[in-house]
Design a protein around this motif. Structure first.
Motif, PDB file in Angstrom:
ATOM      1  N   GLU A 199       0.829  -1.219   0.000  1.00  0.00           N
ATOM      2  CA  GLU A 199       0.000   0.000   0.000  1.00  0.00           C
ATOM      3  C   GLU A 199       0.860   1.265   0.000  1.00  0.00           C
ATOM      4  O   GLU A 199       0.402   2.327  -0.435  1.00  0.00           O
ATOM      5  N   GLU A 222       2.847   3.694  -6.822  1.00  0.00           N
ATOM      6  CA  GLU A 222       1.827   3.263  -7.766  1.00  0.00           C
ATOM      7  C   GLU A 222       1.336   1.875  -7.386  1.00  0.00           C
ATOM      8  O   GLU A 222       2.102   1.051  -6.893  1.00  0.00           O
ATOM      9  N   ARG A 223       0.079   1.632  -7.648  1.00  0.00           N
ATOM     10  CA  ARG A 223      -0.500   0.318  -7.369  1.00  0.00           C
ATOM     11  C   ARG A 223       0.057  -0.708  -8.358  1.00  0.00           C
ATOM     12  O   ARG A 223       0.008  -0.497  -9.570  1.00  0.00           O
TER      13      ARG A 223
END
Length: 205
Positions: free
Chosen positions: A103, A107-108
Motif C-alpha cells: 500500500e 503506484e498500485r
C-alpha cells in the motif's frame, strides 16, 4: 546457491502486467523490534546488477544496492509493531507488514511476487508465491535488501535508547549477549512478550 533473475517478472509482463512488485519481510526471528517488509517495483531497463537474497550479501553491498534502488525503483516499506506481533502471531504480523508495504508503493502494482508460500490476507491483486523467492526473483531480492536495511537502521536507533542489548549488531535476534541482557537489564517496551525467552523472564515464578 542460485542467483535471482527476472524470469518471473518476464512471465508476468508477457501476461500483460506493467508494474510487478516483489515483496519480502525481515525480522520474524528476533526477540525485539517490529517485523518489517518492503515492496519493490523494478524498472526492467534499469535492474541493478548483483541483486541477491540480503542474507547472501555483505552489509556494505546491501547499503550500496539499497541506495541504487532508491534512485531506480519504486519502493514501499511497511511494518507491524511488537504489539501486533503479540496480538496476532508473527506470521500474521508479517503479512500485515507486507500489505502495508504494498500500500505504501507510489503506484498500485498490477502483479505481486511474494516470498514464501502464503498469501497475505486481503491481497486482492494478481499474485504468485515463490518459496525462497529472494534467491529466485530479482524483485523479491530487491525487497529483501530494502527491508533488511530499513530494519537494521531502526534497531540501531533503538539501541541508542536502550543500550546493553546489542541491537546495533544483533538487530534484536537472540544472540548470547541479548539473552544475557534480558536477564540482567530486563524486558523493554520493544521486546516481543509472546516470544518464549521474553515470556519466561516476565512470568518466571
Amino acid at each position: 546457491m542460485s542467483t535471482p533473475d527476472d524470469t518471473f517478472e518476464q512471465a508476468a509482463r508477457a501476461a500483460g502486467a506493467l508494474r510487478i512488485a516483489g515483496v519480502d519481510e525481515v525480522g520474524r526471528g528476533p526477540l525485539a523490534g517490529p517485523v518489517m517488509a518492503a515492496a519493490v517495483i523494478l524498472d526492467p531497463s534499469r535492474i541493478p546488477p548483483g541483486l541477491n537474497d540480503s542474507k547472501q550479501l555483505s552489509h556494505k553491498r546491501r547499503v550500496a544496492l539499497a541506495e541504487i534502488l532508491q534512485d531506480c525503483a519504486q519502493i514501499g516499506i511497511g511494518s507491524a509493531s511488537v504489539e501486533e506481533i503479540d496480538e496476532h502471531n508473527i506470521l500474521q504480523a508479517s503479512h500485515i507488514a507486507m500489505m502495508r508495504a504494498i500500500e505504501a508503493l507510489p503506484e498500485r502494482p498490477d502483479y505481486v511476487l511474494i516470498d514464501g508460500n502464503r498469501v497475505p490476507r486481503g491481497l486482492n491483486l494478481p499474485h504468485q508465491t515463490i518459496v525462497k523467492g529472494d534467491t529466485k526473483s530479482v524483485s523479491i531480492a530487491a525487497a529483501s535488501i530494502v527491508a533488511k536495511i530499513a530494519r537494521d537502521q531502526l534497531m540501531w536507533d533503538l539501541a541508542q535508547q536502550f543500550p546493553g542489548y546489542g541491537w546495533e549488531t544483533n538487530a534484536g535476534y537472540p544472540s548470547k549477549r541479548h539473552k544475557q541482557a534480558l536477564i540482567d537489564l530486563g524486558v523493554t517496551p520493544h521486546h516481543r512478550r509472546s516470544f518464549k525467552p521474553v515470556h519466561n523472564i516476565l512470568y518466571q515464578e
